[in-house]
Structures are given as structure tokens and as C-alpha cells.
Design a protein around this motif. Structure first.
Motif, mmCIF file in Angstrom:
data_model
loop_
_atom_site.group_PDB
_atom_site.id
_atom_site.type_symbol
_atom_site.label_atom_id
_atom_site.label_comp_id
_atom_site.label_asym_id
_atom_site.label_seq_id
_atom_site.Cartn_x
_atom_site.Cartn_y
_atom_site.Cartn_z
ATOM 1 N N LEU A 53 -21.291 -33.568 9.258
ATOM 2 C CA LEU A 53 -21.062 -32.280 8.468
ATOM 3 C C LEU A 53 -20.157 -31.295 8.717
ATOM 4 O O LEU A 53 -18.702 -31.122 8.445
ATOM 5 C CB LEU A 53 -22.828 -31.463 7.334
ATOM 6 N N ALA A 54 -20.241 -31.440 10.392
ATOM 7 C CA ALA A 54 -19.078 -30.666 10.809
ATOM 8 C C ALA A 54 -17.735 -31.219 10.617
ATOM 9 O O ALA A 54 -16.536 -30.195 10.975
ATOM 10 C CB ALA A 54 -19.302 -30.014 12.544
ATOM 11 N N ARG A 55 -17.681 -32.635 10.713
ATOM 12 C CA ARG A 55 -16.322 -33.965 10.354
ATOM 13 C C ARG A 55 -16.377 -34.063 8.977
ATOM 14 O O ARG A 55 -15.740 -34.451 8.702
ATOM 15 C CB ARG A 55 -16.562 -34.604 11.423
ATOM 16 N N ILE A 113 -16.705 -37.596 0.835
ATOM 17 C CA ILE A 113 -15.618 -37.002 2.356
ATOM 18 C C ILE A 113 -15.715 -35.932 0.822
ATOM 19 O O ILE A 113 -13.928 -35.832 0.127
ATOM 20 C CB ILE A 113 -14.887 -38.008 2.819
ATOM 21 N N ARG A 114 -15.978 -34.167 2.277
ATOM 22 C CA ARG A 114 -14.217 -33.371 1.873
ATOM 23 C C ARG A 114 -13.309 -32.717 2.173
ATOM 24 O O ARG A 114 -13.657 -32.572 4.392
ATOM 25 C CB ARG A 114 -15.372 -32.381 1.842
ATOM 26 N N ILE A 115 -12.308 -33.119 2.040
ATOM 27 C CA ILE A 115 -11.202 -32.801 2.587
ATOM 28 C C ILE A 115 -10.558 -31.647 2.827
ATOM 29 O O ILE A 115 -10.901 -30.464 1.493
ATOM 30 C CB ILE A 115 -9.738 -33.735 1.854
ATOM 31 N N LYS A 116 -10.720 -30.907 3.604
ATOM 32 C CA LYS A 116 -10.454 -29.350 3.563
ATOM 33 C C LYS A 116 -8.973 -29.066 3.231
ATOM 34 O O LYS A 116 -7.630 -28.989 4.667
ATOM 35 C CB LYS A 116 -10.981 -28.887 5.028
ATOM 36 N N THR A 129 -14.634 -25.896 -6.474
ATOM 37 C CA THR A 129 -14.210 -24.691 -6.297
ATOM 38 C C THR A 129 -13.630 -23.899 -5.445
ATOM 39 O O THR A 129 -13.588 -22.474 -5.659
ATOM 40 C CB THR A 129 -15.074 -23.882 -7.693
ATOM 41 N N ARG A 130 -13.450 -24.546 -4.261
ATOM 42 C CA ARG A 130 -13.032 -24.099 -2.807
ATOM 43 C C ARG A 130 -11.897 -24.470 -2.683
ATOM 44 O O ARG A 130 -11.420 -24.795 -1.626
ATOM 45 C CB ARG A 130 -13.743 -23.926 -1.722
ATOM 46 N N GLN A 131 -10.811 -25.465 -3.507
ATOM 47 C CA GLN A 131 -9.768 -26.033 -3.658
ATOM 48 C C GLN A 131 -9.647 -27.099 -2.725
ATOM 49 O O GLN A 131 -8.625 -27.407 -1.904
ATOM 50 C CB GLN A 131 -9.065 -24.645 -3.131
ATOM 51 N N ASP A 132 -10.912 -28.119 -2.025
ATOM 52 C CA ASP A 132 -10.771 -28.629 -1.322
ATOM 53 C C ASP A 132 -10.904 -29.984 -2.605
ATOM 54 O O ASP A 132 -10.562 -29.723 -3.572
ATOM 55 C CB ASP A 132 -12.053 -28.839 -0.727
ATOM 56 N N ILE A 133 -10.722 -31.329 -1.850
ATOM 57 C CA ILE A 133 -10.477 -32.835 -2.509
ATOM 58 C C ILE A 133 -11.401 -33.153 -2.198
ATOM 59 O O ILE A 133 -12.040 -33.863 -1.167
ATOM 60 C CB ILE A 133 -9.322 -33.348 -2.734
ATOM 61 N N ASP A 141 -0.172 -36.866 7.773
ATOM 62 C CA ASP A 141 -0.260 -35.988 7.034
ATOM 63 C C ASP A 141 -1.114 -34.754 7.450
ATOM 64 O O ASP A 141 -0.814 -34.159 6.705
ATOM 65 C CB ASP A 141 -0.001 -36.499 5.524
ATOM 66 N N ASP A 142 -1.339 -34.388 7.967
ATOM 67 C CA ASP A 142 -2.282 -33.272 8.411
ATOM 68 C C ASP A 142 -3.433 -32.553 7.783
ATOM 69 O O ASP A 142 -3.172 -31.771 7.271
ATOM 70 C CB ASP A 142 -0.661 -32.029 8.786
ATOM 71 N N ILE A 143 -3.423 -34.083 7.728
ATOM 72 C CA ILE A 143 -5.186 -33.317 6.787
ATOM 73 C C ILE A 143 -5.994 -33.583 7.482
ATOM 74 O O ILE A 143 -6.233 -34.264 7.654
ATOM 75 C CB ILE A 143 -5.252 -34.279 5.333
ATOM 76 N N THR A 144 -7.180 -32.380 7.211
ATOM 77 C CA THR A 144 -8.056 -32.803 8.456
ATOM 78 C C THR A 144 -9.738 -32.483 7.222
ATOM 79 O O THR A 144 -9.596 -32.426 6.276
ATOM 80 C CB THR A 144 -7.956 -31.317 9.609
ATOM 81 N N LEU A 145 -10.755 -33.392 8.501
ATOM 82 C CA LEU A 145 -11.792 -32.474 7.626
ATOM 83 C C LEU A 145 -12.401 -31.710 8.199
ATOM 84 O O LEU A 145 -14.309 -31.325 7.892
ATOM 85 C CB LEU A 145 -12.890 -34.277 7.698
ATOM 86 N N ARG A 146 -12.242 -31.973 9.401
ATOM 87 C CA ARG A 146 -13.096 -31.173 10.396
ATOM 88 C C ARG A 146 -13.478 -28.899 9.466
ATOM 89 O O ARG A 146 -12.679 -28.813 9.407
ATOM 90 C CB ARG A 146 -12.142 -30.440 11.267
#
Length: 696
Positions: free
Chosen positions: A42-44, A57-60, A90-94, A114-119
Motif C-alpha cells: 500500500l505504501a507503494r 495501482i494509484r499514481i500519485k 477526488t485527490r487528483q490521482d489517476i 517520466d518522473d511519476i511515482t506510486l510511492r
């Protein structure tokens, strides 16, 4: 799976992804307990779905910002590892769904190109930092909050003080007093202010929705921008130490303040000042303050076939920017879902014809920024090809909804199905609400309020309802919630529960009554207050009758079979069950992290890792004795009481561990505290080994 390692340039990110891969293999081999593994993934950003064997998968995406390159990357990843659907939260994630656990490290590595994290997109950590999607272009804003949101995101990403909180922690930045980032419902909410020409923020603390909604308190009326990181760190340190960890329903910051009182909480925050990693943190805004240059963009000639439709779209969906000659285009995304084909075309459009930037909104939409006004006809034509010109951006017709029973383990009843039907009703029967920006409608599939129904003017919450021996899907109807501005808000009243298939009729009854009885110039909230909650209970009560249900009432929206209430284990807000061996193993890992941080001269991080190791080690011993370990503070006091005569220390345990609070984060203290933590671990490990040996 190993090939991705050589392609990752950032060694910290590479270590993170390799660690996830290693933990997955340990889980498969039975070396990590399932509950503990849940916390690790979950932390990832890896979240278990309702469907067996696949992950969401939630992309931050901090403050919802995306470039063309990043949107292309996400589309490619979705096609390769999922099914080509992208869901805006609703938290601007994908979010992307139906991903195999085995492939998550590889997926993450692809995004990082491309500098996108899941962390920390899920789990008990600082979640995505949200902000007004109009930040930087709003005519009414005192300044752009984007760089401050970005700095906060970066500072607390992987920060040891917020990796294993009792629950999630949410932060928002509102650009104006309209409070469009909803500070009143956040753990920390920042509202941009200026005082005598100096930039700063009003800070709201301990708000939250869910089953026990709470409006935030004002922590500071004004604090200068270089103090927001230290304040946030202090609040997180207090939450980490005193926040509940065992009772999930009581583990948010709002419950800590309710239990100890606001003044006591403020005192605890003040007591952390000496230990902070930074006392001041100036934030560089240079990269954000530059004007976007789109002067070179060509203006293709297009033909508008329906001029009236274009003018309506422009009046409702287009926002004039504070930058002269530029506008932002709002794209209403139905239920927050769009697909990779449209995403790629949109990415190419903003790259070639706009400022190469979109922002995802808190209402699950897309805002295209920095478009020359002369290009609005061209964008209308191109977006129309994608089905992206529905009017009603951020209006009453624009219903917010969580995924509900589609994919979420906690979903009780369908939220997307009823949302689709309500939008159809609004569009066909109440088209006049397409430009109503006042009344909001929000729907959640359960009490956790991911669809933010508890703050809506008209809200619906998925439930179940009994009719004899049968169970039907239901909706709790809520009325009277709202954003009031400047940190103030209203929590909606729970009016009554109705079968879900009667949701559209409930909406008709409410809107028809409003149109018939509203006074000239009266807002929906004033109308609701004047009529009163009991009035609406009486108005809707006939819809709550379960003695006359039809067969179709026992089938949920979007389903073909009879409704069955099936609620799984929630993960995003879950509290893990710790095993003694796992805790001690993690204590060793934290000592290693402390040592590594010390070598890198990251003294504050080293000290906090050492502190966490001491707490973890004490917790393991307490659990072995069947003691409660609800909070860090409780662990410390209990350990001192139970083991003072068994684990020899030169000073009382509380004094030993709370050196962290009494010393500044210097090299000398970091070195000595690490030695203390290592020594403590060895003593406890030896004591535990003797106990196990005796029991054998």
C-alpha cells in the motif's frame, strides 16, 4: 523483471522498486505475513481490488499536474499492464485497475521514466498533496500555491516521520478564500493569504469526512510561507507519536484532537520545535512564476457547425485566466473515467497548441491550461471528436462518485451506476443546471466518503436495506453540506435511507421542491435551512417504504443479478497486524536506514529512523506479553512500566527515547542516538531469545 533496474537513473527510486520486487517474492515464499505485506505494498501505491488476484495501482500526481509526456507514459503503462482505462480520483490521482501483482515493480519503473511515482499513494502515510486546479491562473488568487504544494510533496515523500502513521494524512492548498481545495476536511489545509505584502497561509487542522465527519480547527490565521514545512513536520511528529494505531475507526488526526483537546494538541506541536529537521524552509518559486509562452502557437482554421452549442460550451466550460489573452478549458469527465486513446490525443493537443499542462480537478475532471483565446474554436472541434465537450464542467450536472462496488473492497452499493442515472436525469429533465455552480451532488459507495458525499448540497451514500428476509441496495440521502469559504464548511444532514432504485426520484423531489419554493435570491443552503431537515424527511418518506418493493429493486444499478451485500477488508485506511518477528526484523531495517542517513549527513532522518527502531523494538516485546500498543506514547509508558527491571538502561526508558525531543538534529546527537538504539535492540533481542529458549 530484472531488466528495469539499469534504466532507473535515481538510485533512491531504484532501491524502492527493487525492494518492492523483493518483498513480493518474500510474500510468495511465506516469509512475510499477509497483513504486513499489505502495508508494504500500500505504501507503494498497490491496492487490492474487489476482484480476486488483481491490484489497483494509484499514481500519485501532486496537485493533479500532468504534462503531455507524463500523460503519454501513463497511457502506455495502462495499455501494457491493464485495460486502457484511466480513473481520475477526488485527490487528483489517476488509478488503473486489474494489474497483476507480479508486474507492479516493472510498471512503476516505466512510470518513473517520466518522473511519476506510486510511492505513498495509498497506506498510512502522507497522501497526494492536492491543490486548487486553477492555481497559477486564477484572477482572484494572491499568489500561485503550486510551488508550495510541490515543495510539501517533495519534502515528505519517503520522509521517515510519516512512513508508518496510524492512518492516512491528507494535505491541501487552496488558492483563494473560496477554498476550492477544501481545507476544512483535511488533516492540514492551507489557504493562500498575504499580510502587508508578505505571502503566507491560513492553516486549518484535523478536518475529515467519513462516518464521523469533523470540521477543521484554525491552527494559524496567518503564517509565512517559509514556516509551512516546519509546522507540517511538527504536526506529523505529534500524530505519529500520539495517534491511535490499533482501532482503525479512531486513528485519524481528528480523533486525537477530540481525545486530548485542541489546546493540548497545540502544546504538543510547540514541544516539537527543538527536534525539527528545519526551523525555516524558504520555498523556491522561480520555476512557477515564469509566464507560459504560447505566442508561437499556430491557429488552425476550423468550421463550427453549431455556433450556439459552441457559445454555450464557451460560457460554461471555459475559464478566463489571469494571464491576458489565455483561457483554461474544463473537460467534464463522466465518473472520472477516460481511455488511453483519448488521453494520447489530448496529450498531443496540449503539447502542440497549449502550455503542455493539464490539471486534474478534485471533482474528477480535466482542466487544460494556457490556451490562446483565438484557439478556443479549434479546441472545441478537436475535443468534440473525443466526446469531451459536454457542458456542465464543475456544475450540478457534474456528479462526483467513487468507484463503489465496481472495484472497491469496501463498496456496499453501486455508486457509479446510480451516478450515471442521476446525470441522465439532470441532463434530460433539468438542463438548466448545466451552469449552476452552487449546488453540488456527490455519491459514495460506503460511509468512508471517498466521493465526499458528506459535504455535498445533495449527497448519497451506498447502503443496504432489509425487506422481510431479503436485502436490497440502498442510498442514504444527505442534504445541506457545503464549502463556505476561508476554511469554513458544513457537514450534510443524514435525512433518511431509501432503496437505491428510488435515488433518481429522490433527486426529482428535491429539485422540484426547490424550484417551487425557493425565494428570489435565496441560495440552496438558505432554502434548506428555512425548510428544515424534518421537512425533507417528510417529503422523501414515501420513497423509504420497503413494503412495496419490486423485483428490480433487489438488483443494483449496473448489475444483472440480485443484490448481495459483500464487503471485504478495506486496505487504504487499514491498520496492519504486526508479528513479533516481523517487528524485530523491521527494527533492524530501521537501524540500517539510520546508519545510511548518517553517512549521507541527513541527521534528522537518521535520528527519526533510530527513534522508530526503538519504538518498534519496544512494541515487539510488549506484544509478546499480550499488552496493548495503540500509540507510540502508550508503548513508551507501558514499556517503562513493564520492563524497567528487565531491560537495563542508564536512565528511565521515557527519558532514553525522548532524547529525540530534547536535542537539535546535530551530527553528534545523531551518532550517539544511533548507538543507543543499536544497543537497545541488542538487549531486547537477547532478552527475547532467552524467553523463547525457556519456553521451548
Amino acid at each position: 523483471m530484472q531488466s528495469f533496474r539499469s534504466e532507473i537513473e535515481n538510485p533512491i527510486v531504484e532501491k524502492d522498486i527493487i525492494d518492492l520486487e523483493r518483498k513480493i517474492q518474500q510474500f510468495y515464499k511465506g516469509e512475510i505475513d499477509e497483513e504486513r505485506f499489505r502495508s508494504l505494498r500500500l505504501a507503494r501505491g498497490v491496492y487490492g481490488q474487489r476482484q480476486f488476484g488483481v491490484q489497483m495501482i494509484r499514481i500519485k500526481l501532486p496537485y493533479g499536474k500532468l504534462t503531455s509526456e507524463q500523460l503519454h507514459r501513463i497511457a502506455n503503462v495502462s495499455d501494457e499492464y491493464s485495460r486502457g482505462r484511466l480513473h481520475i480520483t477526488t485527490r487528483q490521482d489517476i488509478q488503473i485497475h486489474h494489474v497483476s501483482l507480479d508486474r507492479t515493480p516493472e510498471l512503476w519503473a516505466e512510470l518513473e521514466k517520466d518522473d511519476i511515482t506510486l510511492r505513498e499513494a495509498c497506506g498510512n502515510a502522507v497522501r497526494n498533496v492536492t491543490a486548487s486546479e486553477t492555481a497559477g491562473i486564477d484572477k482572484d488568487e494572491p499568489f500561485d500555491v503550486s510551488p508550495y504544494a510541490h515543495a510539501t510533496f517533495e519534502f515528505f515523500l519517503r520522509n521517515p516521520i510519516c512512513q508508518e502513521l496510524g492512518r492516512k494524512f491528507k494535505i491541501s492548498f487552496s488558492g483563494t478564500d473560496k477554498d476550492t481545495a477544501l481545507s476544512f476536511m483535511h488533516d492540514l489545509g492551507f489557504i493562500a493569504k498575504t499580510k502587508n505584502g508578505v505571502r503566507g497561509f491560513k492553516i486549518m487542522v484535523a478536518g475529515g469526512l467519513g462516518s464521523q465527519a469533523r470540521l477543521a480547527d484554525t491552527l494559524f490565521e496567518f503564517i509565512e510561507t517559509d514556516k509551512i514545512i516546519p509546522v507540517t513536520e511538527a504536526v506529523l511528529r505529534v500524530f505519529d507519536r500520539f495517534g491511535e494505531r490499533s482501532k482503525r475507526a479512531k486513528a485519524r488526526l481528528k480523533f486525537l484532537i477530540k481525545d486530548i483537546g485542541f489546546e493540548a494538541f497545540v502544546k504538543l506541536v510547540e514541544d516539537e520545535q527543538k527536534a525539527l529537521s528545519v526551523k525555516t524552509f524558504p520555498i523556491d518559486t522561480a520555476g512557477f512564476d515564469k509566464d507560459v509562452d504560447v505566442s508561437h502557437v499556430e491557429i488552425p482554421s476550423v468550421e463550427i457547425k453549431d455556433q450556439q452549442a459552441f457559445e454555450t460550451w464557451k460560457a460554461i466550460n471555459v475559464i478566463e485566466q489571469k494571464q491576458e489573452g489565455l483561457s483554461a478549458i474544463g473537460v467534464k469527465v463522466h465518473l472520472g473515467d477516460f481511455y488511453t486513446k483519448e488521453a494520447r490525443i489530448l496529450a498531443d493537443l496540449i503539447k502542440k497548441y497549449a502550455g503542455n499542462e493539464i490539471r486534474l480537478s478534485l471533482r474528477q475532471n480535466i482542466l487544460i491550461r494556457h490556451v490562446k483565446n483565438e484557439l478556443l474554436p479549434f479546441f472545441y472541434v478537436e475535443l468534440q471528436k473525443l466526446g469531451f465537450v459536454d457542458v456542465g464542467y464543475e456544475s450540478t450536472l457534474d456528479i462526483t462518485s467513487c468507484p463503489g462496488t465496481d472495484t472497491c473492497n469496501l463498496g456496499i452499493a453501486s455508486s457509479t451506476g446510480v451516478s450515471a442515472e442521476l446525470e441522465r436525469v439532470l441532463k434530460t429533465e433539468y438542463p438548466q443546471y448545466a451552469n449552476n455552480k452552487e449546488i453540488t451532488i456527490k455519491i459514495s459507495g460506503c460511509m468512508n466518503s471517498c466521493g465526499q458525499h458528506t459535504m455535498a448540497h445533495i449527497g448519497f451514500q451506498g447502503m443496504s436495506i432489509k425487506s422481510g428476509n431479503l436485502v436490497a441496495p440502498a442510498l442514504q440521502v444527505l442534504l445541506g453540506g457545503s464549502v463556505l469559504g476561508d476554511g469554513a464548511g458544513r457537514i450534510a444532514d443524514k435525512v433518511l435511507k431509501i432503496p437505491s432504485k428510488r435515488g433518481p426520484q429522490a433527486l426529482r423531489e428535491i429539485l422540484n421542491d426547490y424550484q417551487s419554493n425557493v425565494k428570489v435570491g435565496e441560495s440552496f443552503l438558505n432554502y434548506y435551512d428555512r425548510q428544515g431537515e424534518r421537512y425533507f424527511y417528510t417529503l422523501l418518506k414515501p420513497l423509504a417504504d420497503t413494503t412495496n418493493l419490486e423485483q428490480s429493486d433487489f438488483v443494483d444499478w449496473g448489475a444483472d443479478e440480485a443484490y448481495v451485500k459483500a464487503v471485504g477488508v478495506g486496505e487504504c485506511a487499514g491498520v496492519v497486524i504486526d508479528l513479533i518477528a516481523t517487528l524485530l526484523f523491521e527494527s533492524e531495517e530501521k537501524l540500517e536506514n539510520a546508519s545510511e542517513s548518517l553517512k549521507k549527513e541527513q541527521y534528522a532522518d537518521s535520528i527519526y529512523y533510530a527513534y522508530l527502531s526503538i519504538v518498534n523494538t519496544a512494541k515487539a516485546l510488549l506484544i509478546s506479553e499480550g499488552k496493548k500498543t495503540n500509540t507510540h506514547a502508550g508503548i513508551i509508558s507501558q514499556f517503562e512500566e513493564e520492563f524497567a527491571s528487565k531491560i537495563e538502561l542508564d536512565v528511565p526508558f521515557s527519558e532514553f527515547i525522548f532524547q529525540i525531543q530534547k536535542n537539535e538534529p546535530t551530527k553528534e546527537f545523531a551518532e550517539s542516538y544511533l548507538i543507543d538504539a543499536q544497543s537497545f535492540y541488542k538487549k531486547v533481542d537477547a532478552y527475547r531469545a532467552n524467553i523463547v529458549s525457556d519456553e521451548a
